[in-house]
Design an enzyme around this catalytic site. Structure first.
Site, mmCIF file in Angstrom:
data_model
loop_
_atom_site.group_PDB
_atom_site.id
_atom_site.type_symbol
_atom_site.label_atom_id
_atom_site.label_comp_id
_atom_site.label_asym_id
_atom_site.label_seq_id
_atom_site.Cartn_x
_atom_site.Cartn_y
_atom_site.Cartn_z
ATOM 1 N N ASP A 122 21.975 -14.520 -62.478
ATOM 2 C CA ASP A 122 22.736 -14.096 -63.658
ATOM 3 C C ASP A 122 22.958 -15.262 -64.625
ATOM 4 O O ASP A 122 22.652 -15.183 -65.810
ATOM 5 C CB ASP A 122 24.125 -13.591 -63.245
ATOM 6 N N TYR A 216 26.632 -7.832 -69.612
ATOM 7 C CA TYR A 216 27.870 -8.153 -68.906
ATOM 8 C C TYR A 216 29.003 -8.524 -69.869
ATOM 9 O O TYR A 216 28.773 -9.111 -70.918
ATOM 10 C CB TYR A 216 27.619 -9.327 -67.949
#
Ligand SMILES: [Zn+2]
Length: 219
Positions: A122, A216
């Site tokens: 990520d 996100y």
């Protein structure tokens, strides 16, 4: 300009408290800087001032050659490295530097942290790379950071035998990367004590990175 500068100084001062909160620094060994938007200036911590005592007024304003243009104290001894990165990477708005212990353990071995956790995919989009050994006092550290991070997705580099430098669009993003770097350095180190961590397939790293960087958080 002045209002901008004051808010950057306040933000950089505030972010130094995060280095302490996340146990990334011992004594005064760590620093954060930010580019002043729209100006060839940066704001950086003064050298050797206790984190508990740092205020916005202490923050030193330098040009992008590292020359002080405002401030009563000497700037961080890492100012030249920060300035070099701002000169060479125009999208970088903030830089953090720490000697956080688990990341330093990898740096001391000159070993990149392999991408074996989804949180790493990520935030870093792959392994966290190692930069060259470089002595303070010239452009060597800055050049090593830029050479390692240019063309790399990772916002963090482990400078060999030294510590962590992170970059971000903002100083807050750079500090976040420093926090995440230490977190994954610790987790992967712990995994290693029990066996060999399992790599994540490159295509899955790409998918995780792409999603995290675009979806996100609050948009
Ligand atoms: Zn250092």
């Amino acid at each position: 300009m002045n209002a901008d500068l004051v808010s950057v100084q306040a933000e950089v001062a505030r972010l130094h408290a995060q280095l302490v909160r996340y146990n990334l620094v011992a004594w005064t060994a760590g620093n954060v800087s930010a580019r002043v938007p729209g100006h060839d200036l940066m704001v950086i911590k003064p050298s050797g001032v206790d984190y508990d005592e740092i205020t916005a007024d202490h923050m030193i304003v330098c040009d992008l050659d590292g020359t002080v243009v405002q401030g009563d104290l000497a700037p961080s001894s890492d100012t030249a490295a920060h300035a070099y990165v701002y000169r060479h990477l125009p999208t970088v708005g903030g830089i953090a530097h720490t000697h956080s212990p688990y990341a330093c353990a990898w740096a001391a071995r000159g070993e990149p942290i392999p991408c074996v956790l989804t949180a790493m995919a990520d935030e870093f989009g792959g392994p966290i790379p190692v930069g060259p050994f470089a002595l303070i006092g010239s452009d060597d550290i800055g050049a090593g950071i830029v050479a390692t991070l240019e063309g790399h997705r990772s916002p963090a580099v482990l400078m060999r035998n030294h510590g962590v430098f992170t970059i971000g669009a903002t100083a807050r993003a750079a500090v976040k990367a420093a926090v995440m770097c230490e977190d994954v350095a610790r987790s992967v180190h712990l995994a290693r004590q029990l066996g060999e961590p399992i790599p994540i397939a490159a295509a899955d790293i790409d998918r995780l990175y792409g999603r995290y960087q675009t979806v996100y958080g609050q948009r």
